[in-house]
Design an enzyme around this catalytic site. Sequence first.
Site, mmCIF file in Angstrom:
data_model
loop_
_atom_site.group_PDB
_atom_site.id
_atom_site.type_symbol
_atom_site.label_atom_id
_atom_site.label_comp_id
_atom_site.label_asym_id
_atom_site.label_seq_id
_atom_site.Cartn_x
_atom_site.Cartn_y
_atom_site.Cartn_z
ATOM 1 N N GLY A 1 46.263 54.763 22.803
ATOM 2 C CA GLY A 1 47.047 53.538 22.986
ATOM 3 C C GLY A 1 48.395 53.841 23.605
ATOM 4 O O GLY A 1 49.003 54.865 23.292
ATOM 5 N N ARG B 1 40.839 55.648 26.990
ATOM 6 C CA ARG B 1 40.048 56.265 25.924
ATOM 7 C C ARG B 1 38.776 56.763 26.597
ATOM 8 O O ARG B 1 38.028 55.983 27.168
ATOM 9 C CB ARG B 1 39.755 55.257 24.822
ATOM 10 C CG ARG B 1 41.043 54.663 24.225
ATOM 11 C CD ARG B 1 40.802 53.947 22.932
ATOM 12 N NE ARG B 1 41.923 53.102 22.574
ATOM 13 C CZ ARG B 1 42.911 53.440 21.753
ATOM 14 N NH1 ARG B 1 42.934 54.631 21.186
ATOM 15 N NH2 ARG B 1 43.887 52.597 21.466
ATOM 16 N N ASP C 1 46.535 60.896 17.162
ATOM 17 C CA ASP C 1 45.701 61.939 16.548
ATOM 18 C C ASP C 1 44.400 62.203 17.318
ATOM 19 O O ASP C 1 43.970 63.355 17.417
ATOM 20 C CB ASP C 1 45.422 61.633 15.067
ATOM 21 C CG ASP C 1 44.837 60.252 14.854
ATOM 22 O OD1 ASP C 1 44.758 59.467 15.811
ATOM 23 O OD2 ASP C 1 44.449 59.963 13.706
ATOM 24 N N THR D 1 52.836 57.010 19.673
ATOM 25 C CA THR D 1 52.082 55.879 19.108
ATOM 26 C C THR D 1 53.052 55.020 18.304
ATOM 27 O O THR D 1 53.930 55.563 17.628
ATOM 28 C CB THR D 1 50.916 56.348 18.204
ATOM 29 O OG1 THR D 1 50.497 55.256 17.382
ATOM 30 C CG2 THR D 1 51.283 57.502 17.303
ATOM 31 N N ASP E 1 52.453 53.473 15.698
ATOM 32 C CA ASP E 1 52.081 53.384 14.279
ATOM 33 C C ASP E 1 52.864 54.320 13.354
ATOM 34 O O ASP E 1 52.854 54.144 12.140
ATOM 35 C CB ASP E 1 50.582 53.681 14.107
ATOM 36 C CG ASP E 1 49.715 52.683 14.853
ATOM 37 O OD1 ASP E 1 50.175 51.548 15.048
ATOM 38 O OD2 ASP E 1 48.594 53.042 15.245
ATOM 39 N N ASP F 1 52.110 57.231 12.426
ATOM 40 C CA ASP F 1 51.138 57.730 11.447
ATOM 41 C C ASP F 1 50.760 59.192 11.681
ATOM 42 O O ASP F 1 49.709 59.639 11.250
ATOM 43 C CB ASP F 1 49.868 56.851 11.477
ATOM 44 C CG ASP F 1 49.207 56.806 12.860
ATOM 45 O OD1 ASP F 1 49.812 57.325 13.821
ATOM 46 O OD2 ASP F 1 48.099 56.266 12.975
ATOM 47 N N ARG G 1 47.826 50.142 11.828
ATOM 48 C CA ARG G 1 46.525 50.655 11.337
ATOM 49 C C ARG G 1 46.602 50.974 9.844
ATOM 50 O O ARG G 1 46.955 50.105 9.059
ATOM 51 C CB ARG G 1 46.090 51.852 12.165
ATOM 52 C CG ARG G 1 45.636 51.376 13.536
ATOM 53 C CD ARG G 1 44.822 52.399 14.212
ATOM 54 N NE ARG G 1 45.614 53.567 14.515
ATOM 55 C CZ ARG G 1 45.271 54.472 15.397
ATOM 56 N NH1 ARG G 1 44.148 54.352 16.057
ATOM 57 N NH2 ARG G 1 46.031 55.495 15.640
ATOM 58 N N GLN H 1 53.557 43.922 20.311
ATOM 59 C CA GLN H 1 54.223 45.022 19.590
ATOM 60 C C GLN H 1 54.165 46.340 20.361
ATOM 61 O O GLN H 1 54.896 47.276 20.060
ATOM 62 C CB GLN H 1 53.564 45.222 18.220
ATOM 63 C CG GLN H 1 53.723 44.028 17.316
ATOM 64 C CD GLN H 1 52.770 44.066 16.129
ATOM 65 O OE1 GLN H 1 53.094 44.619 15.094
ATOM 66 N NE2 GLN H 1 51.599 43.494 16.276
HETATM 67 P P1 ATP Z 1 46.257 55.846 19.182
HETATM 68 O O1 ATP Z 1 46.927 56.348 17.935
HETATM 69 O O2 ATP Z 1 47.138 55.005 20.000
HETATM 70 O O3 ATP Z 1 44.898 55.238 18.958
HETATM 71 P P2 ATP Z 1 44.860 58.234 19.851
HETATM 72 O O4 ATP Z 1 45.265 59.427 20.607
HETATM 73 O O5 ATP Z 1 44.530 58.438 18.393
HETATM 74 O O6 ATP Z 1 45.984 57.150 20.059
HETATM 75 P P3 ATP Z 1 42.052 57.836 20.462
HETATM 76 O O7 ATP Z 1 41.375 56.767 21.231
HETATM 77 O O8 ATP Z 1 41.622 58.086 19.071
HETATM 78 O O9 ATP Z 1 43.622 57.518 20.556
HETATM 79 O O10 ATP Z 1 41.888 59.215 21.259
HETATM 80 C C1 ATP Z 1 42.249 59.270 22.623
HETATM 81 C C2 ATP Z 1 41.224 60.093 23.355
HETATM 82 O O11 ATP Z 1 41.205 61.427 22.834
HETATM 83 C C3 ATP Z 1 39.784 59.604 23.220
HETATM 84 O O12 ATP Z 1 39.489 58.548 24.097
HETATM 85 C C4 ATP Z 1 39.012 60.853 23.555
HETATM 86 O O13 ATP Z 1 38.931 61.046 24.953
HETATM 87 C C5 ATP Z 1 39.886 61.959 22.955
HETATM 88 N N1 ATP Z 1 39.359 62.302 21.622
HETATM 89 C C6 ATP Z 1 39.513 61.637 20.473
HETATM 90 N N2 ATP Z 1 38.827 62.210 19.474
HETATM 91 C C7 ATP Z 1 38.177 63.257 20.035
HETATM 92 C C8 ATP Z 1 37.275 64.246 19.530
HETATM 93 N N3 ATP Z 1 36.882 64.273 18.247
HETATM 94 N N4 ATP Z 1 36.843 65.180 20.393
HETATM 95 C C9 ATP Z 1 37.219 65.184 21.672
HETATM 96 N N5 ATP Z 1 38.052 64.272 22.200
HETATM 97 C C10 ATP Z 1 38.526 63.320 21.413
#
Ligand code: ATP
Length: 328
Positions: A15, A76, A107, A130, A132, A134, A176, A260
């Site tokens: 995000g 994503r 994360d 992020t 959040d 978190d 979240r 937000q």
């Molecule tokens: P936000 O907190 O805003 O959601 P985020 O980094 O947690 O951010 P995610 O969509 O969970 O957002 O992860 C971003 C990208 O990271 C995913 O689209 C994917 O490409 C990669 N990713 C997430 N989890 C994994 C995993 N277990 N293995 C490999 N790549 C991953």
Amino acid sequence: MTRKVKNIGVLTSGGDAPGMNAAIRSVVRSCTYYNLQCFGIHKGYEGLIEGDIRELNARSVRNIINKGGTFLKSARSQEFRTPEGRKKAYDNLVKYGIDGLVVIGGDGSFTGALKLSEEYGFPVVGIPGTIDNDINGTDYTIGYDTALNTVVDAIDKIRDTASSHNRLFLIEVMGRDAGDIALNAGIGAGAEEILIPEEDMGVDRLIESLKRSKKSGKTSSIIVVAEGDKSGKNIFELGEYVEEHLKGYEVRVSVLGHIQRGGAPSCYDRVLASKLGVGAVEALLAGKTEVMIGVVHKNITEVPLRTALEKKKYKHDKLIKVADITSI
Ligand code: ATP
């Protein structure tokens, strides 16, 4: 012996969050400062797999420190979750001669970065971006402060209409599974009640508390509800329940949603992002990998990415007490 990093790639993933542009700018200019080449990877891991990669220089990032979103764009990527996808990503890093990667995200993005490091020994450094807040191992994430201010501003506006009509507003905010935005914005906007995932007050206690507020002379109320709240009801069901059990108020529900995430980053987020960007490049230069650059007690710190991925432990007790006292 550590290999000296010469070419750094930077991407934003997951995000978007206000301040990501300031972080990219800081990474790019730190590269210029340390005589490194910098490559911007578009659309996060998706662009890494597709080879959507462009060289950036100090001038490429002018006039972005004040902009929300991320000019590199975020995505994503399902494909990056597969070993085949990560192989393509790695091949592109090699093709462009990139030998260190800065990942700005949450994360999920850090989990992906760790896999790249584990599978290919590729140096990776994370920057928490992020709204959040978190992520474990850092007091603040980039975007959180801006989001808080956006939420407080929105609640202030809703309060104007709530108090003009004797209304009770339930306002859902993002975060979240974390109640940081709800709790802090709730206190900042003078909410009567704040429901957070970390403390389930139960709907009946909520009704009792609202009755007490009404008795004490309040004619309108604001209830801030974190999206991960554990009451067992979604915010619309909660609104109906409150209306049924609390006479004399018109109940309205407002879900703040994606406003937000947007908007110009606050000064705090711009400065934080600038500091973390410098820290990330310096960490790669020092041969560090699998670390996240964060801020703890105002100091820039490095923590292992694995620690950053652990569940954050919140210490909300004091703030909850402040909320209880100041909403009397
Ligand atoms: P936000 O907190 O805003 O959601 P985020 O980094 O947690 O951010 P995610 O969509 O969970 O957002 O992860 C971003 C990208 O990271 C995913 O689209 C994917 O490409 C990669 N990713 C997430 N989890 C994994 C995993 N277990 N293995 C490999 N790549 C991953």
